[in-house]
Structures are given as C-alpha cells and as structure tokens.
Design an enzyme around this catalytic site. Sequence first.
Site, PDB file in Angstrom:
ATOM      1  N   SER A  64     -25.598 -14.632 -11.443  1.00  0.00           N
ATOM      2  CA  SER A  64     -24.747 -14.781 -10.195  1.00  0.00           C
ATOM      3  C   SER A  64     -25.759 -14.292  -8.857  1.00  0.00           C
ATOM      4  O   SER A  64     -25.216 -14.541  -7.972  1.00  0.00           O
ATOM      5  CB  SER A  64     -23.513 -13.820 -10.107  1.00  0.00           C
ATOM      6  N   LYS A  67     -25.896 -17.110  -6.430  1.00  0.00           N
ATOM      7  CA  LYS A  67     -24.959 -17.223  -5.609  1.00  0.00           C
ATOM      8  C   LYS A  67     -25.279 -16.982  -4.043  1.00  0.00           C
ATOM      9  O   LYS A  67     -25.057 -17.492  -3.046  1.00  0.00           O
ATOM     10  CB  LYS A  67     -24.032 -16.480  -6.053  1.00  0.00           C
ATOM     11  N   TYR A 191     -23.557 -25.804 -10.745  1.00  0.00           N
ATOM     12  CA  TYR A 191     -23.602 -24.150 -10.955  1.00  0.00           C
ATOM     13  C   TYR A 191     -24.237 -23.646 -12.290  1.00  0.00           C
ATOM     14  O   TYR A 191     -24.584 -22.499 -11.966  1.00  0.00           O
ATOM     15  CB  TYR A 191     -21.860 -23.922 -10.825  1.00  0.00           C
ATOM     16  N   TYR A 243     -18.256  -7.724  -7.306  1.00  0.00           N
ATOM     17  CA  TYR A 243     -17.160  -8.022  -7.857  1.00  0.00           C
ATOM     18  C   TYR A 243     -16.013  -6.864  -7.706  1.00  0.00           C
ATOM     19  O   TYR A 243     -16.107  -6.425  -6.619  1.00  0.00           O
ATOM     20  CB  TYR A 243     -17.219  -8.550  -9.443  1.00  0.00           C
ATOM     21  N   VAL A 261     -24.591 -11.620 -14.454  1.00  0.00           N
ATOM     22  CA  VAL A 261     -24.364 -10.907 -16.019  1.00  0.00           C
ATOM     23  C   VAL A 261     -25.389 -10.920 -16.783  1.00  0.00           C
ATOM     24  O   VAL A 261     -25.657 -10.476 -17.789  1.00  0.00           O
ATOM     25  CB  VAL A 261     -23.414 -11.611 -16.602  1.00  0.00           C
TER      26      VAL A 261
HETATM   27  N1  GLU Z   1     -22.924 -17.814 -14.982  1.00  0.00           N
HETATM   28  C1  GLU Z   1     -21.949 -16.870 -14.924  1.00  0.00           C
HETATM   29  C2  GLU Z   1     -20.545 -17.304 -15.225  1.00  0.00           C
HETATM   30  O1  GLU Z   1     -20.027 -18.177 -14.517  1.00  0.00           O
HETATM   31  C3  GLU Z   1     -22.183 -15.986 -13.756  1.00  0.00           C
HETATM   32  C4  GLU Z   1     -21.314 -14.760 -13.634  1.00  0.00           C
HETATM   33  C5  GLU Z   1     -22.288 -13.493 -13.259  1.00  0.00           C
HETATM   34  O2  GLU Z   1     -23.412 -13.533 -13.258  1.00  0.00           O
HETATM   35  O3  GLU Z   1     -21.652 -12.691 -12.778  1.00  0.00           O
HETATM   36  O4  GLU Z   1     -19.751 -16.743 -15.698  1.00  0.00           O
END
Ligand code: GLU
Length: 309
Positions: A64, A67, A191, A243, A261
Amino acid sequence: MSDLQAILDSIHTELLPRLGEGKVADYIPELAKVDPNQFGMAIATVDGNVRSVGDADIPFSIQSISKVFMLTLALGKVGESLWKRVGREPSGTAFNSIVQLEREEGIPRNPFINAGAIAVSDIVLSGHAPREAIGELLRFVRYVADDESITIDDKVARSETQTGFRNIALANFMRAYGNLDHPVEHVLGVYFHQCALSMTCEQLAKAGLYLAARGTNPITGHSVVSPKRARRINALMLTCGHYDGSGDFAYHVGLPGKSGVGGGILAVAPGIGSIAVWSPGLNKVGNSQLGAVALEMLAARTGWSVFGD
Ligand code: GLU
C-alpha cells in the site's frame, strides 16, 4: 546530523531481540512466505545523504505504500477534481472494509484505504491499456527514486490476483455506484501490480524525498509536484496513512507515513528527510509492528515529530 547513523545503529541493536514480532500478512499467499526476522531502515536527507542499517538493501513488497505514488500521478492527471470521487477523511475502519463503502454510496473515505486506491488506479488507467498504466507508474517510481533497477514482482501480483476477493468486491461495488470508469479486471490488474512493486528501504527512502523537500527531489533536482501538493499529500499521509491505526501512529511517531502489508512504512519529516523502514510482522490493524516502534524511537531521538521536539 552526523550522529544519524549512530541513531539508526542503536535502534537496530535495540530491536534485534524483538525481530519476528507481529504476524506476517498471509491473506496474500506469496507474502506469507517472507521471513519475519528481517529488519531494515534507511533515511534519505534533503542534503542528499542516504544512511541505512540492517536489511535496507533487500527488496520487499511495498504494497500500500504504492498508493502514495499512484495518488501523486493521479493528481498530476486530473488535479483537484480527483476529490469528487474520493474523500479526504480518516476511515476509522479496516483497510479493506466493505460496509463503509456501501453506507457512503461508493465514495471511499480516502485514497489510502483499498477502495480509495482502487478508484485512484482507475483515474490513472484513463486513456491507457492496463499494461501502459503500470508502465507509467513504474517509470514514475524509478524517476523519483532515481533508480532504474526497481521492478514489479509478478509472483506477488499473480498471488494477489488469485486471492484478492475482497478487493474484487470493493471494485464491483464502486463500479455499481458509477465510481469506476473501467472494467473491474482492468482496474484491479493495475492495482495488484502497483502493490507488487518491489523496493529496498534505500530506494523507498529516496523515492519519498520529494515529499520532504517541497515537491522537488534534492538529489536529482527534478521537480515532481508543487510545494502545495507535497504538503497536502503529507497531510493525507498523516491523517489516513495507517488505516484505523492512523491516530495511534500520529500519537507515537508524529510524522506523515504510509504503511503496507508487506511490512514497510514510508515516513516523511518535512524539510528534513524521508525514512523507510521494513519489518514484515504486522500488528492487528495491518501495520508493521516493529517498523512503527523503530519510527517512534527515531522521532524521539531526533525530535523530528511535526508536532514539536
Ligand atoms: N495489496 C494489498 C491489498 O489490497 C494492500 C494492502 C496494504 O498494503 O495495506 O490487500
């Protein structure tokens, strides 16, 4: 700042007995294979120096954290109109929550939860085939990191494509509400590949430097975004980058940050530098457990918190 290396070394030494804490993400099978006993940290300062410790030269799945780069690209494409499709408020829910998306009629709370990031990928996809949009992101990340060796880990992208059922649900929801312009498979193709970007802490710290230096990478002199845009991306990272652990991260660390993650965190000390830390074990809300501890130690020892020293 000459004692910065000493600070990094002390953090590493103090955390060595704790390596392996937290739980490696296992909902993406390829990530479940990662050795949890790894720890790396790198700091790129606005004077162009990069200092590092531990496994800072081992590539990991930035997940993430991508992003942030995708948001930068999308804002470059459509400017402030992006905010018609994505909000700017902390979600207070899990990174992959479906409930909130339904209640708020397909408009994700912010660009850093999965739904928001999927909408941002849809914006970058506009006018492109998925392969081209992925290529655009890869070129951008190589440009900001000033490193042509950065790649996307196809195994991770494939692994997530095969198991990303919640993301497929989120994307379908948004498509149903008219908040995705492209077919769900195409948007998720972009994505999942952006999440599979593979970078070392050193590369990531350099890639984040434009956010620490008013939008311009001080090493290459490349102007990436305006100072105002850099400031605003930092604001979103501070309020939404972890988050429903964002408040806690601001409380303990006090720096804009974005977690993934894969166990990485990119943090920004405005005017000072960009920090990348990686330790694969995650806490309950999906953020790197020791990564956050390391950043808390760093902020305490340097006085870099944006809220004062
Ligand atoms: N590719 C992961 C997902 O979409 C990213 C989530 C993350 O890194 O927090 O679940």
